[in-house]
Structure formats: C-alpha cells, structure tokens
Design a protein around this motif. Structure first.
Motif, PDB file in Angstrom:
ATOM      1  N   ARG A   1       0.812  -1.224   0.000  1.00 41.52           N
ATOM      2  CA  ARG A   1       0.000   0.000   0.000  1.00 41.52           C
ATOM      3  C   ARG A   1       0.842   1.270   0.000  1.00 41.52           C
ATOM      4  NH1 ARG A   1      -2.939  -3.059   3.801  1.00 41.52           N
ATOM      5  NH2 ARG A   1      -2.362  -1.730   5.564  1.00 41.52           N
ATOM      6  N   VAL A   2       2.145   1.142   0.056  1.00 43.18           N
ATOM      7  CA  VAL A   2       3.019   2.322   0.027  1.00 43.18           C
ATOM      8  C   VAL A   2       2.990   2.926  -1.381  1.00 43.18           C
ATOM      9  CG1 VAL A   2       5.405   3.124   0.207  1.00 43.18           C
ATOM     10  CG2 VAL A   2       4.517   1.459   1.851  1.00 43.18           C
ATOM     11  N   PRO A   3       2.734   4.225  -1.505  1.00 39.21           N
ATOM     12  CA  PRO A   3       2.649   4.831  -2.846  1.00 39.21           C
ATOM     13  C   PRO A   3       4.018   4.973  -3.507  1.00 39.21           C
ATOM     14  CG  PRO A   3       2.394   6.513  -1.155  1.00 39.21           C
ATOM     15  CD  PRO A   3       2.435   5.199  -0.431  1.00 39.21           C
ATOM     16  N   ALA A   4       4.018   4.794  -4.829  1.00 43.05           N
ATOM     17  CA  ALA A   4       5.220   5.032  -5.645  1.00 43.05           C
ATOM     18  C   ALA A   4       4.818   5.942  -6.798  1.00 43.05           C
ATOM     19  CB  ALA A   4       5.788   3.715  -6.163  1.00 43.05           C
ATOM     20  N   SER A   5       5.502   7.043  -6.965  1.00 40.75           N
ATOM     21  CA  SER A   5       5.150   8.022  -7.992  1.00 40.75           C
ATOM     22  C   SER A   5       5.501   7.501  -9.383  1.00 40.75           C
ATOM     23  CB  SER A   5       5.892   9.337  -7.743  1.00 40.75           C
ATOM     24  OG  SER A   5       7.278   9.161  -7.958  1.00 40.75           O
ATOM     25  N   ASP A   6       4.918   8.131 -10.404  1.00 41.16           N
ATOM     26  CA  ASP A   6       5.242   7.779 -11.784  1.00 41.16           C
ATOM     27  C   ASP A   6       6.723   8.003 -12.071  1.00 41.16           C
ATOM     28  OD1 ASP A   6       2.651   7.049 -12.246  1.00 41.16           O
ATOM     29  OD2 ASP A   6       2.096   8.870 -13.346  1.00 41.16           O
ATOM     30  N   HIS A   7       7.290   9.013 -11.432  1.00 42.79           N
ATOM     31  CA  HIS A   7       8.718   9.288 -11.639  1.00 42.79           C
ATOM     32  C   HIS A   7       9.573   8.117 -11.174  1.00 42.79           C
ATOM     33  CE1 HIS A   7      12.683  10.922 -11.436  1.00 42.79           C
ATOM     34  NE2 HIS A   7      12.668  11.107 -10.132  1.00 42.79           N
ATOM     35  N   VAL A   8       9.247   7.551 -10.013  1.00 40.16           N
ATOM     36  CA  VAL A   8       9.999   6.409  -9.497  1.00 40.16           C
ATOM     37  C   VAL A   8       9.808   5.198 -10.406  1.00 40.16           C
ATOM     38  CG1 VAL A   8      10.137   4.760  -7.593  1.00 40.16           C
ATOM     39  CG2 VAL A   8       9.976   7.202  -7.103  1.00 40.16           C
ATOM     40  N   LEU A   9       8.571   4.963 -10.849  1.00 44.45           N
ATOM     41  CA  LEU A   9       8.307   3.839 -11.749  1.00 44.45           C
ATOM     42  C   LEU A   9       9.060   4.018 -13.060  1.00 44.45           C
ATOM     43  CD1 LEU A   9       4.453   3.354 -11.235  1.00 44.45           C
ATOM     44  CD2 LEU A   9       6.315   2.060 -10.187  1.00 44.45           C
ATOM     45  N   ARG A  10       9.086   5.256 -13.561  1.00 42.68           N
ATOM     46  CA  ARG A  10       9.783   5.533 -14.819  1.00 42.68           C
ATOM     47  C   ARG A  10      11.286   5.289 -14.668  1.00 42.68           C
ATOM     48  NH1 ARG A  10       7.863  10.194 -15.303  1.00 42.68           N
ATOM     49  NH2 ARG A  10       5.974   9.652 -16.452  1.00 42.68           N
ATOM     50  N   TYR A  11      11.836   5.657 -13.519  1.00 39.50           N
ATOM     51  CA  TYR A  11      13.264   5.441 -13.287  1.00 39.50           C
ATOM     52  C   TYR A  11      13.570   3.942 -13.248  1.00 39.50           C
ATOM     53  CZ  TYR A  11      17.799   5.509 -10.910  1.00 39.50           C
ATOM     54  OH  TYR A  11      19.111   5.311 -10.581  1.00 39.50           O
ATOM     55  N   ALA A  12      12.731   3.166 -12.552  1.00 38.08           N
ATOM     56  CA  ALA A  12      12.933   1.718 -12.488  1.00 38.08           C
ATOM     57  C   ALA A  12      12.820   1.097 -13.880  1.00 38.08           C
ATOM     58  CB  ALA A  12      11.919   1.093 -11.531  1.00 38.08           C
ATOM     59  N   LEU A  13      11.831   1.543 -14.656  1.00 42.71           N
ATOM     60  CA  LEU A  13      11.661   1.035 -16.018  1.00 42.71           C
ATOM     61  C   LEU A  13      12.862   1.371 -16.897  1.00 42.71           C
ATOM     62  CD1 LEU A  13       7.887   1.850 -16.528  1.00 42.71           C
ATOM     63  CD2 LEU A  13       8.919  -0.390 -16.890  1.00 42.71           C
ATOM     64  N   ALA A  14      13.389   2.581 -16.717  1.00 43.28           N
ATOM     65  CA  ALA A  14      14.541   2.986 -17.516  1.00 43.28           C
ATOM     66  C   ALA A  14      15.724   2.061 -17.266  1.00 43.28           C
ATOM     67  CB  ALA A  14      14.919   4.434 -17.192  1.00 43.28           C
ATOM     68  N   LEU A  15      15.965   1.710 -16.008  1.00 48.16           N
ATOM     69  CA  LEU A  15      17.084   0.828 -15.679  1.00 48.16           C
ATOM     70  C   LEU A  15      16.904  -0.554 -16.295  1.00 48.16           C
ATOM     71  CD1 LEU A  15      17.705   1.674 -11.903  1.00 48.16           C
ATOM     72  CD2 LEU A  15      19.138   2.318 -13.845  1.00 48.16           C
ATOM     73  N   VAL A  16      15.708  -1.114 -16.129  1.00 49.76           N
ATOM     74  CA  VAL A  16      15.485  -2.491 -16.581  1.00 49.76           C
ATOM     75  C   VAL A  16      15.421  -2.576 -18.102  1.00 49.76           C
ATOM     76  CG1 VAL A  16      13.880  -4.442 -16.535  1.00 49.76           C
ATOM     77  CG2 VAL A  16      14.339  -3.159 -14.439  1.00 49.76           C
ATOM     78  N   ARG A  17      14.715  -1.650 -18.741  1.00 48.00           N
ATOM     79  CA  ARG A  17      14.543  -1.722 -20.187  1.00 48.00           C
ATOM     80  C   ARG A  17      15.850  -1.482 -20.935  1.00 48.00           C
ATOM     81  NH1 ARG A  17       9.275  -1.885 -21.939  1.00 48.00           N
ATOM     82  NH2 ARG A  17       9.791  -0.963 -23.949  1.00 48.00           N
ATOM     83  N   GLN A  18      16.792  -0.800 -20.315  1.00 41.89           N
ATOM     84  CA  GLN A  18      18.102  -0.605 -20.951  1.00 41.89           C
ATOM     85  C   GLN A  18      18.935  -1.880 -20.983  1.00 41.89           C
ATOM     86  OE1 GLN A  18      20.249   3.428 -20.333  1.00 41.89           O
ATOM     87  NE2 GLN A  18      18.891   3.248 -18.565  1.00 41.89           N
TER      88      GLN A  18
END
Length: 351
Positions: free
Chosen positions: A230-247
């Motif tokens: 239930r802890v919120p995660a912003s779109d910015h944090v999700l985008r950063y995680a996606l950037a790392l993995v998708r690279q």
C-alpha cells in the motif's frame, strides 16, 4: 508526495515496521557481526514476500544468519542440505499407505516434507540435480506443492533462502535462469572487515553465548507484508525503475552500445516488480512512507545481477552483470526533469 493510500493506522504500522526491523537487527547483532547490508536485504525480501539467493565462500555465517533470523521472527524453520542424491519427494513430502485402525482399511496418507515451514533454508542449492531444484519452483511461486494429483498449500508467511558456494563448481548443477528469476534478490555475502573479523574471533573462541529473543510473529509479518504493497510510488519512481530495466534488453531500441556489447539477454518484467516492491519495503525500513529513486538505485544490483547474462566476449574480458548495472546506474539520471529530457532514453520510453 501524497499519502492517500495510507490511513492513520497504516502510518502507525509503518512506524512499527521500522521499529521491528531495528529490533530484529539488534537481536541478530548478538550473534552475527557486521553484514548490515546483507541483513537489510534479507528483511526487505521478507517484508516484500520475496525469496533470496545468498552466494559466498564457506565460513561467512550464511547458515547461522538465516537460522538466527528465523528465531527472531518466531517462525517455523526448516533446513535442507542439498546433495546430489536428494530427490524431490525428500523436500516436498510423499504419500504412504497406512492402515486405518478403526476400519482396518488401507489408505494413503501424506507425510509433509521440510518445505512445509515458514522459513526454508536450501543449503548449497547448486549441489542437487535440476529435478530436485525444480521442486522448489512451484513452492516459491505458487506457495503450494503437488504430489500425485493432490495440491497441498504451504503456510504463510513462506520464505525460501538458498545458499550456494561460488568456488567449488565441480559436480554442481547451476540454477537455470527460470529458477533464478524466482528469487527476488541475489545477495553476495562478502568477507568481513578487519574490525568485524576481530570481533568474530573474540566472540567465537570464548565461552559466552547469546540468547536471541523473538521480535515478530507470523500474523504480524503478514500484516506488514500487506502494508508494503500500500506504500505509494510516484510515476517518476516507476519511470526510473523502467529505464534501468529496459536498458538491459539488448534487442530493444535505444539500448546503450556497451549493453549490446556485453549482454546476451536482459531482465524481464519480474525485475520491475521486485525493484518497486523492494523500494517500498526499504522506504518503510528507513522511516519513510513513499518510495524514492535512491531506494530503486540501492536495490538495482541484488535485483538485476542474476537476471542478466553476459556474453562470452564480455566474460572473457572480466565483465560481470554488476559491471553493466553499475554503469547504467551512473548514466541514468535520477531527477525527473533530467530523466524526461534525456535523448538517449526517449526510444526506451517510446518502445
């Protein structure tokens, strides 16, 4: 950062989680010297409903650390020493024919194996054949085992901690990629520093013994595991995680040249899930009620190192998955404005 997903009770529970984690670390410090980063990653995995693969040379107290953790959590603990002759039924359990004393009829009865515990230590998991390693797969992912035609549910919480020795590879069976992906973290247990090893020598060669007290029980752990989600995660944090993995995905557009030169394949969606869930748990452990990019960055190595595969040429040059991930962390901006403006990442986000 909005806290709309968290009630007042949740905020109180978040403070309780941080206090409980400090209590667990305090109890572990009675027996384990140092290894603070390893202990924190174990706790993050536990509160995220994940499993851990620990790798380190013999004598670094991996088994002692795990068994002591089980004692601090007041959970049922089971240890399985994996050997080349271990069969799947040795860990899942088996059906036996038993006579009913009342009717005289013979009937099948299921005898539970060591997997039916809350914390399972799979010691030297790479020493057993793939058939037995695969028996863990269903248990880790589905929280159940199938014997014959019957499915048997495992108790919650359920936490698998596996160890492997990176030195002796003769006669071992490396974990297949599909099974490694089921582990939330691959944690490296390294040699202690000088002062820590001095304290180890002092403690373990004397007569003093330390008593470890339980800090949490199973029901409390389940409640805290639900809180993490239930802890919120912003779109910015999700985008950063996606950037790392998708690279890391060599066939995708916009992947850096050094990644294409070094990796045979990259991480899948489960890496994203574990990065975000782990970030949520890490934030709570540090007294915060929202995830920051620093949480994602801190967990990138243990989440990604076993989900990537370096190619032969890169391995010949001494490159490792940690090398690739560390470079990506250095190159990927954390600030939202910089992340969105980075021309290098636009194909990654658009793909």
């Amino acid at each position: 950062m909005t806290l709309e997903n968290l009630t007042n009770d949740d905020l109180a529970a978040a403070r309780a989680l941080a206090e409980a984690a400090n209590g667990i670390k305090g109890q572990l410090s009675r027996v384990i010297v140092g290894q603070e980063a390893v202990i924190e990653e174990l706790l993050i995995a536990l509160f995220s409903k994940g499993h851990c693969l620990l790798e380190g040379v013999p004598g670094l107290a991996k088994t002692l650390m795990i068994s002591t953790l089980a004692r601090t959590l007041s959970l049922e603990f089971s240890r399985v020493q994996f050997t080349p002759d271990l069969m799947p039924s040795d860990i899942t359990g088996t059906e036996v024919i038993q006579e009913n004393k009342d009717t005289g009829a013979r009937e099948f009865r299921f005898l539970k194996g060591p997997l039916f515990a809350n914390i399972v230590l799979a010691d030297e998991i790479n020493r057993t054949p793939p058939k037995t390693q695969a028996a863990l797969l269903e248990a880790m992912q589905e929280r159940q085992v199938t014997v014959g035609r019957a499915r048997h549910r495992l108790d919650n919480p359920f936490f698998v901690l596996a160890t492997q020795n990176p030195l002796e590879q003769e006669g071992t069976y490396p974990l297949p990629e599909a099974q490694q992906d089921r582990f939330m973290f691959k944690v490296f247990v390294r040699y202690p520093g000088f002062n820590d090893e001095m304290e180890i020598a002092r403690r373990t060669t004397g007569t003093a013994t330390e008593e470890v007290k339980p800090v949490l029980d199973g029901k409390q752990i389940l409640n805290l595991q639900d809180l993490v989600r239930r802890v919120p995660a912003s779109d910015h944090v999700l985008r950063y995680a996606l950037a790392l993995v998708r690279q890391t995905r060599v066939s995708e557009p916009g992947v850096p040249g050094h990644v294409k030169e070094s990796l045979a394949w990259g991480a899948g969606p489960r890496a994203i899930q574990n990065l975000v869930l782990g970030g949520k748990a890490r934030a709570l452990l540090r007294g915060r009620t929202h995830v920051q990019t620093e949480d994602i960055k801190a967990l990138a190595l243990p989440v990604l190192r076993h989900r990537l595969q370096v190619n032969f040429a890169a391995a010949s040059d001494g490159a490792t998955t940690d090398t690739v991930v560390s470079r990506l962390l250095a190159e990927t901006p954390e600030k939202e404005s910089d992340l969105l403006r980075d021309e290098r990442l636009k194909p990654i986000f658009a793909a």
